[in-house]
Every structure is written in C-alpha cells, then in structure tokens.
Design a protein around this motif. Structure first.
Motif, PDB file in Angstrom:
ATOM      1  N   THR A   1     -99.951  -7.748  -0.291  1.00  9.72           N
ATOM      2  CA  THR A   1    -100.974  -7.379  -1.267  1.00  9.72           C
ATOM      3  C   THR A   1    -102.288  -8.075  -0.962  1.00  9.72           C
ATOM      4  OG1 THR A   1     -99.288  -7.075  -2.983  1.00  9.72           O
ATOM      5  CG2 THR A   1    -101.556  -7.331  -3.731  1.00  9.72           C
TER       6      THR A   1
ATOM      7  N   ASN B   1    -105.702  -5.913   0.443  1.00  9.18           N
ATOM      8  CA  ASN B   1    -106.918  -5.876  -0.368  1.00  9.18           C
ATOM      9  C   ASN B   1    -107.942  -6.916   0.059  1.00  9.18           C
ATOM     10  OD1 ASN B   1    -106.218  -3.882  -2.731  1.00  9.18           O
ATOM     11  ND2 ASN B   1    -104.408  -5.170  -2.462  1.00  9.18           N
TER      12      ASN B   1
ATOM     13  N   THR C   1    -107.951 -10.090  -0.102  1.00  8.49           N
ATOM     14  CA  THR C   1    -108.185 -10.908  -1.285  1.00  8.49           C
ATOM     15  C   THR C   1    -107.220 -12.088  -1.320  1.00  8.49           C
ATOM     16  OG1 THR C   1    -108.781  -8.886  -2.485  1.00  8.49           O
ATOM     17  CG2 THR C   1    -108.356 -10.852  -3.803  1.00  8.49           C
TER      18      THR C   1
ATOM     19  N   PRO D   1    -101.083  -7.572  -9.223  1.00  6.59           N
ATOM     20  CA  PRO D   1    -102.480  -7.221  -9.484  1.00  6.59           C
ATOM     21  C   PRO D   1    -102.683  -5.709  -9.401  1.00  6.59           C
ATOM     22  CG  PRO D   1    -102.302  -8.978  -7.840  1.00  6.59           C
ATOM     23  CD  PRO D   1    -100.936  -8.421  -8.022  1.00  6.59           C
TER      24      PRO D   1
ATOM     25  N   PHE E   1    -105.410  -3.327  -8.578  1.00  4.86           N
ATOM     26  CA  PHE E   1    -106.757  -3.198  -8.025  1.00  4.86           C
ATOM     27  C   PHE E   1    -107.376  -1.875  -8.454  1.00  4.86           C
ATOM     28  CE2 PHE E   1    -105.070  -6.574  -5.483  1.00  4.86           C
ATOM     29  CZ  PHE E   1    -106.163  -7.360  -5.175  1.00  4.86           C
ATOM     30  N   GLN E   2    -108.683  -1.899  -8.660  1.00  2.03           N
ATOM     31  CA  GLN E   2    -109.421  -0.715  -9.071  1.00  2.03           C
ATOM     32  C   GLN E   2    -110.742  -0.671  -8.314  1.00  2.03           C
ATOM     33  OE1 GLN E   2    -109.310  -2.330 -13.193  1.00  2.03           O
ATOM     34  NE2 GLN E   2    -111.537  -1.934 -13.243  1.00  2.03           N
ATOM     35  N   SER E   3    -111.558   0.305  -8.601  1.00  6.38           N
ATOM     36  CA  SER E   3    -112.829   0.469  -7.902  1.00  6.38           C
ATOM     37  C   SER E   3    -113.988   0.009  -8.774  1.00  6.38           C
ATOM     38  CB  SER E   3    -113.056   1.939  -7.529  1.00  6.38           C
ATOM     39  OG  SER E   3    -112.067   2.401  -6.654  1.00  6.38           O
TER      40      SER E   3
ATOM     41  N   PRO F   1    -113.700  -7.178  -4.198  1.00 10.15           N
ATOM     42  CA  PRO F   1    -112.680  -6.412  -4.927  1.00 10.15           C
ATOM     43  C   PRO F   1    -112.716  -6.705  -6.426  1.00 10.15           C
ATOM     44  CG  PRO F   1    -111.688  -8.233  -3.728  1.00 10.15           C
ATOM     45  CD  PRO F   1    -113.119  -8.175  -3.291  1.00 10.15           C
TER      46      PRO F   1
ATOM     47  N   TRP G   1    -109.983  -6.263  -9.948  1.00 19.18           N
ATOM     48  CA  TRP G   1    -108.594  -5.966 -10.306  1.00 19.18           C
ATOM     49  C   TRP G   1    -108.224  -6.611 -11.635  1.00 19.18           C
ATOM     50  CZ3 TRP G   1    -110.199  -9.824  -7.156  1.00 19.18           C
ATOM     51  CH2 TRP G   1    -109.615 -11.100  -7.287  1.00 19.18           C
TER      52      TRP G   1
ATOM     53  N   CYS H   1    -112.883 -10.264 -10.569  1.00 17.30           N
ATOM     54  CA  CYS H   1    -113.639  -9.677  -9.476  1.00 17.30           C
ATOM     55  C   CYS H   1    -114.106 -10.793  -8.554  1.00 17.30           C
ATOM     56  CB  CYS H   1    -114.825  -8.850  -9.963  1.00 17.30           C
ATOM     57  SG  CYS H   1    -116.215  -9.794 -10.638  1.00 17.30           S
TER      58      CYS H   1
END
Length: 344
Positions: free
Chosen positions: A12, A16, A18, A28, A30-32, A163, A165, A180
């Motif tokens: 993960t 990402n 991260t 987690p 994650f989104q945009s 990123p 999330w 973030c």
C-alpha cells in the motif's frame, strides 16, 4: 504484526508513494484531489498523469504556511445563510490561509462550499459534489492554488499536492481522519519536504470508554512516519485525561507553545452552553515551528452586509424580543488561524 499485514502495508505504501506506519490500524482509503473545471462546470479529479502545474507565487511569498481550522456547525439551522458568510469572512482575512480544515460539513454545506465562485477559482478540494456522506457531516480539506501546484514532481522544487486519504477511527460515531501530504521546497537547497496534515473531528461527549486517546495515537503514528506534520481540528477534550493527549503522543500544542497565558477558548465562551468554556479546537505539530496563532470569534448572519440581521423592533420592549433568525452565529465554534514553518 503478522507477516501478511506487514506485506500489505508495504504494498500500500509503495503503490501510493506514501510512507505509512508499520502497524496500520485500518486500511487507508486513498482518494483524489479535485479542481473545478470551468468548461464542464464540474469538480474533477486532479489526474495523476497531469503535467505538474506550478503555483501562482512570486518572490515576495513568505516561507511560512498558514492553516485555518473551523468546525462550521452541522447541527444548527440556517446552513444556507451561515456557510456563505463563513466563506466570505475567510476570503477577507488579512492573513490568507494556504490550507483550510473544515469539520461538521453537512451535505448541504458541502454543496454551498463547492458552488462558491472563490472556492472554485482558487482552491483544490479533497471532496467533490457527489462525495458520499455516510454520516450527518464530514471533514473537508481545501488547499490554495495560489500557493500549491497541482501535482508533485521529483523534477521540480515547488509547493505541490501529494496524496490524500482517509483512515477509519475506532469511534462511537463512525468518525475518521482525513490525511494529506503536501510538498514544501527547502529554503536551503533544491529538495522538497513532505509535510503531513491530519484533519480531525475526534469523538464528542464524555463517553467512557473514550476513543480519543486511541484516535490521536493513530494520527500521531502517521505523522511520525514522515517526521513532519500537524493535526488540527475539533479535539473535543471534555475529560481530564484529554488534557495530556497531545503531550503523551510526542506532539507540540501550538497554542501552548505561543500563548500559554491565554485561555484560547474556541467553544462556549458566550456562557450559553451546558458545558464550561473549552479550547475544543487545537493544532498540534511535529517537525514544524509554530509562528503565530489566533482565535476568530464567529460573526452573526447579516453582519458582513451591514448588520441588518441584528436589528430589533423599536416598538417592542427589549425584554420581550427574541433573537431574530438572521442574527444567528455562523457557528458554535471559533476558528483557529495558525502560521508555521518547516523545521524547528
């Protein structure tokens, strides 16, 4: 932690790009990031393949960053009237925030925020118009386009988005933390620093067992993964044990570092609440230096347009008058504005 969990965490983190704690409390999500497309008239994801766009900065820009955090009150009436005035007030601040944390954002408030022309023009949003709302309200993060570019690139040294999330909390209310990462250029070389931000609305009320200790422990583990970041929002410190949560997690309370002699109340200062005044809203840091912090009391609907909302009828005795609906406060919380610098 078993080997499978460790492998899943590593995958993960790599996928990402991260850094994550070795012992993840929950997966987690994650989104945009989203930006408003004036052509389609919609909030659209910032593409991972999009060419990095530098921010609109100039040589006079301070290396300090400024965060505003505000619980905008999802449970009171008048959202349609209150939210636009909150946004107008933020826009008029002399010290312009670079990052905005909002808590108690109802579905109606979300639509009002995302339809505001100033927000559409000048901010990236962690949410979009169709963000599902599993609860009566959520958290929301806005990042200034004036300060930050659309995407981080290893080839440039700019303020840029990283990123974003969410991580679910153990909670009596189904709450989570909105993380973030933002990239900040070094003042001494061409490198950038990953700064992690956590937007929280910790569990409310003096319910036992309290989940707040575990919630802040989860947040601090993510902050320590980068060694540089902050957590801010509504901490709801209503039990005696809450007084030491920030210190016990190895974080620095920005208010206590800068203004220890001031009460800093952000809730209940008007004496109209059933609980005593409290510094409900806080900013806690690691690897950052707090520079300034101040509290902003919410105004009342109508004040920004000349105060019409607070007028009373001269023909009715004051003792018999009730507060008009238009005089409602923007929120039951005060806002916190904090400026800080990377490093100590």
């Amino acid at each position: 932690m078993d080997i499978y969990t460790r492998i899943r965490t590593s995958i993960t983190s790599w996928k990402n790009d991260t850094p994550l704690p070795t012992n993840l409390p929950a997966e987690p999500k994650f989104q945009s990031w989203h930006h408003f497309n004036a052509t389609s008239q919609q909030w659209e994801p910032v593409s991972a393949n999009e060419k990095a766009k530098p921010p609109c900065t100039d040589d006079t820009t301070s290396s300090d960053l400024t965060l505003l955090t505000w619980n905008i009150d999802a449970l009171s009436a008048g959202t349609q009237e209150r939210v636009p005035e909150i946004l107008k007030f933020i826009n008029q601040l002399a010290s312009k925030p670079d990052i905005i944390f909002l808590q108690e954002v109802s579905q109606q408030a979300l639509q009002l925020i995302l339809s505001d022309e100033r927000i559409r023009e000048s901010w990236f949003s962690s949410e979009h118009e169709n963000t599902p709302c599993r609860h009566p309200f959520t958290t929301m993060t806005l990042v200034s386009k004036t300060r930050f570019g659309s995407r981080h690139s290893s080839e440039i040294s700019e303020y840029a988005l990283g990123p974003v999330w969410r991580v679910a909390f153990p909670s009596h209310f189904g709450r989570d933390v909105l993380f973030c990462d933002l990239f900040v250029p070094s003042s001494t070389d061409t490198s950038t620093t990953r700064v992690r931000f956590a937007n929280v609305h910790l569990d409310s009320l003096p319910i036992r067992p309290s989940h707040r200790p575990q919630q802040l422990s989860i947040v601090s583990s993510f902050l320590r993964s980068t060694g540089c970041g902050l957590v801010a929002g509504d901490f709801n410190p209503v039990l005696d044990e809450d007084a030491v949560l920030i210190e016990n997690n190895g974080l620095t309370d920005a208010w206590m570092a800068l203004r220890p002699a001031d009460p800093g109340y952000t809730w209940g200062a008007d004496g109209k609440q059933r609980f005593p005044p409290n510094r409900m809203d806080r900013v806690a840091m690691i690897g950052l230096k707090a520079r300034e912090i101040e509290v902003f009391e919410p105004g009342r609907v109508g004040e920004l347009d000349g105060g019409q909302g607070t007028e009373r009828d001269a023909d009715i005795p004051e003792s018999e008058q009730t507060e008009p609906a238009a005089a409602m406060p923007w929120s039951d919380h005060h806002a916190l504005l904090c400026s800080f610098r990377v490093g100590k």
